[in-house]
Design a protein around this motif. Structure first.
Motif, PDB file in Angstrom:
ATOM      1  N   LEU A   2     -26.693 -32.542 -26.495  1.00 38.84           N
ATOM      2  CA  LEU A   2     -26.110 -31.607 -25.542  1.00 38.84           C
ATOM      3  C   LEU A   2     -24.684 -32.039 -25.223  1.00 38.84           C
ATOM      4  CD1 LEU A   2     -29.121 -31.338 -23.073  1.00 38.84           C
ATOM      5  CD2 LEU A   2     -28.537 -29.778 -24.930  1.00 38.84           C
ATOM      6  N   GLN A   3     -23.774 -31.087 -25.205  1.00 39.81           N
ATOM      7  CA  GLN A   3     -22.367 -31.360 -24.935  1.00 39.81           C
ATOM      8  C   GLN A   3     -21.900 -30.444 -23.821  1.00 39.81           C
ATOM      9  OE1 GLN A   3     -20.464 -33.732 -26.619  1.00 39.81           O
ATOM     10  NE2 GLN A   3     -18.798 -33.333 -25.183  1.00 39.81           N
ATOM     11  N   ALA A  21     -23.334 -26.907 -24.842  1.00 39.83           N
ATOM     12  CA  ALA A  21     -23.665 -26.546 -26.211  1.00 39.83           C
ATOM     13  C   ALA A  21     -24.752 -27.476 -26.733  1.00 39.83           C
ATOM     14  CB  ALA A  21     -22.426 -26.639 -27.087  1.00 39.83           C
ATOM     15  N   ALA A  22     -25.774 -26.887 -27.311  1.00 38.57           N
ATOM     16  CA  ALA A  22     -26.902 -27.657 -27.815  1.00 38.57           C
ATOM     17  C   ALA A  22     -26.941 -27.621 -29.326  1.00 38.57           C
ATOM     18  CB  ALA A  22     -28.196 -27.098 -27.242  1.00 38.57           C
ATOM     19  N   SER A  23     -27.444 -28.694 -29.898  1.00 40.39           N
ATOM     20  CA  SER A  23     -27.613 -28.751 -31.345  1.00 40.39           C
ATOM     21  C   SER A  23     -28.844 -29.590 -31.650  1.00 40.39           C
ATOM     22  CB  SER A  23     -26.382 -29.350 -32.016  1.00 40.39           C
ATOM     23  OG  SER A  23     -26.175 -30.691 -31.578  1.00 40.39           O
ATOM     24  N   GLY A  24     -29.360 -29.408 -32.825  1.00 41.86           N
ATOM     25  CA  GLY A  24     -30.424 -30.282 -33.287  1.00 41.86           C
ATOM     26  C   GLY A  24     -31.821 -29.714 -33.261  1.00 41.86           C
ATOM     27  N   ARG A  25     -32.043 -28.588 -32.587  1.00 40.69           N
ATOM     28  CA  ARG A  25     -33.366 -27.978 -32.612  1.00 40.69           C
ATOM     29  C   ARG A  25     -33.219 -26.520 -32.220  1.00 40.69           C
ATOM     30  NH1 ARG A  25     -36.618 -29.796 -27.186  1.00 40.69           N
ATOM     31  NH2 ARG A  25     -34.948 -29.468 -25.691  1.00 40.69           N
ATOM     32  N   THR A  26     -34.322 -25.801 -32.200  1.00 41.96           N
ATOM     33  CA  THR A  26     -34.282 -24.367 -31.894  1.00 41.96           C
ATOM     34  C   THR A  26     -34.061 -24.193 -30.399  1.00 41.96           C
ATOM     35  OG1 THR A  26     -35.835 -24.002 -33.703  1.00 41.96           O
ATOM     36  CG2 THR A  26     -35.459 -22.181 -32.180  1.00 41.96           C
ATOM     37  N   PHE A  93     -24.406 -32.330 -15.052  1.00 42.12           N
ATOM     38  CA  PHE A  93     -25.129 -32.626 -16.284  1.00 42.12           C
ATOM     39  C   PHE A  93     -26.005 -31.449 -16.672  1.00 42.12           C
ATOM     40  CE2 PHE A  93     -24.216 -37.158 -16.376  1.00 42.12           C
ATOM     41  CZ  PHE A  93     -23.999 -37.467 -15.043  1.00 42.12           C
ATOM     42  N   CYS A  94     -26.023 -31.148 -17.952  1.00 40.37           N
ATOM     43  CA  CYS A  94     -27.017 -30.198 -18.433  1.00 40.37           C
ATOM     44  C   CYS A  94     -28.184 -30.981 -19.030  1.00 40.37           C
ATOM     45  CB  CYS A  94     -26.432 -29.235 -19.458  1.00 40.37           C
ATOM     46  SG  CYS A  94     -25.750 -30.004 -20.932  1.00 40.37           S
ATOM     47  N   GLY A 116     -27.062 -34.111 -21.416  1.00 44.24           N
ATOM     48  CA  GLY A 116     -25.687 -34.168 -21.868  1.00 44.24           C
ATOM     49  C   GLY A 116     -24.944 -35.289 -21.166  1.00 44.24           C
ATOM     50  N   GLN A 117     -23.676 -35.454 -21.510  1.00 51.18           N
ATOM     51  CA  GLN A 117     -22.899 -36.587 -21.020  1.00 51.18           C
ATOM     52  C   GLN A 117     -22.275 -36.353 -19.656  1.00 51.18           C
ATOM     53  OE1 GLN A 117     -21.670 -34.235 -22.760  1.00 51.18           O
ATOM     54  NE2 GLN A 117     -19.531 -33.964 -22.177  1.00 51.18           N
ATOM     55  N   GLY A 118     -22.273 -35.132 -19.181  1.00 54.63           N
ATOM     56  CA  GLY A 118     -21.708 -34.835 -17.871  1.00 54.63           C
ATOM     57  C   GLY A 118     -20.272 -34.379 -17.942  1.00 54.63           C
ATOM     58  N   THR A 119     -19.910 -33.517 -16.995  1.00 50.47           N
ATOM     59  CA  THR A 119     -18.537 -33.047 -16.872  1.00 50.47           C
ATOM     60  C   THR A 119     -18.177 -33.047 -15.383  1.00 50.47           C
ATOM     61  OG1 THR A 119     -16.993 -31.267 -17.476  1.00 50.47           O
ATOM     62  CG2 THR A 119     -19.218 -30.599 -16.842  1.00 50.47           C
ATOM     63  N   LEU A 120     -17.000 -33.558 -15.061  1.00 51.68           N
ATOM     64  CA  LEU A 120     -16.609 -33.758 -13.674  1.00 51.68           C
ATOM     65  C   LEU A 120     -16.009 -32.488 -13.081  1.00 51.68           C
ATOM     66  CD1 LEU A 120     -16.123 -35.613 -11.218  1.00 51.68           C
ATOM     67  CD2 LEU A 120     -13.940 -36.251 -12.274  1.00 51.68           C
ATOM     68  N   VAL A 121     -16.528 -32.109 -11.942  1.00 49.14           N
ATOM     69  CA  VAL A 121     -15.983 -31.001 -11.164  1.00 49.14           C
ATOM     70  C   VAL A 121     -15.463 -31.559  -9.842  1.00 49.14           C
ATOM     71  CG1 VAL A 121     -16.534 -28.871  -9.926  1.00 49.14           C
ATOM     72  CG2 VAL A 121     -17.514 -29.292 -12.202  1.00 49.14           C
ATOM     73  N   THR A 122     -14.203 -31.295  -9.566  1.00 48.27           N
ATOM     74  CA  THR A 122     -13.596 -31.752  -8.325  1.00 48.27           C
ATOM     75  C   THR A 122     -13.058 -30.540  -7.573  1.00 48.27           C
ATOM     76  OG1 THR A 122     -12.947 -33.848  -9.353  1.00 48.27           O
ATOM     77  CG2 THR A 122     -11.883 -33.264  -7.270  1.00 48.27           C
TER      78      THR A 122
END
Length: 125
Positions: A2-3, A21-26, A93-94, A116-122
């Motif tokens: 997950l990204q 965005a997901a990858s690797g499975r259905t 995080f997703c 996923g790795q997380g994304t910062l919201v400020t």
């Protein structure tokens, strides 16, 4: 895998849209969720969407302001965040369910298998 992306700095009252965005499975067969963790606080549930996209659930703190959606053709889940408040500041995080086609709200982190790795919201006041 997950990204997450889309985080950034925004003024209070503004909007952001996060993507995962997901990858690797259905992708379309699995429920997805968003969580967040503010500095010095525990991770908390934000939003859930069932595998088919018709079932959603939100924490009370974001209900009416955030919208979760998914595009299974793009293997992506979104979190539209409107009317942002300083207290929404966190790393977002997703997460993806590890079980097939569950459609009831999953509100705790241990119910998800992939992160996923997380994304910062400020959000500035």
């Amino acid at each position: 895998q997950l990204q997450a992306s889309g985080g950034g700095l925004v003024q209070a009252g503004g909007s952001l849209r996060l993507s995962c965005a997901a990858s690797g499975r259905t992708f379309g067969n699995y429920a997805m969720g968003w969580f967040r963790q503010a500095p010095g606080k525990e991770r908390e549930f934000v939003a859930f969407i069932g595998w088919g996209g018709s079932r959603t659930d939100y924490s009370d703190s974001v209900k009416g302001r955030f919208t979760i959606s998914r595009d299974n053709t793009k293997n992506t889940v979104y979190l539209q965040m409107n009317s942002l408040k300083p207290e929404d500041t966190a790393v977002y995080f997703c997460a993806a369910d590890g079980s097939l086609r569950r459609n009831w709200p999953l509100r705790t982190g241990d119910q998800y298998a992939y992160w996923g790795q997380g994304t910062l919201v400020t959000v500035s006041s």
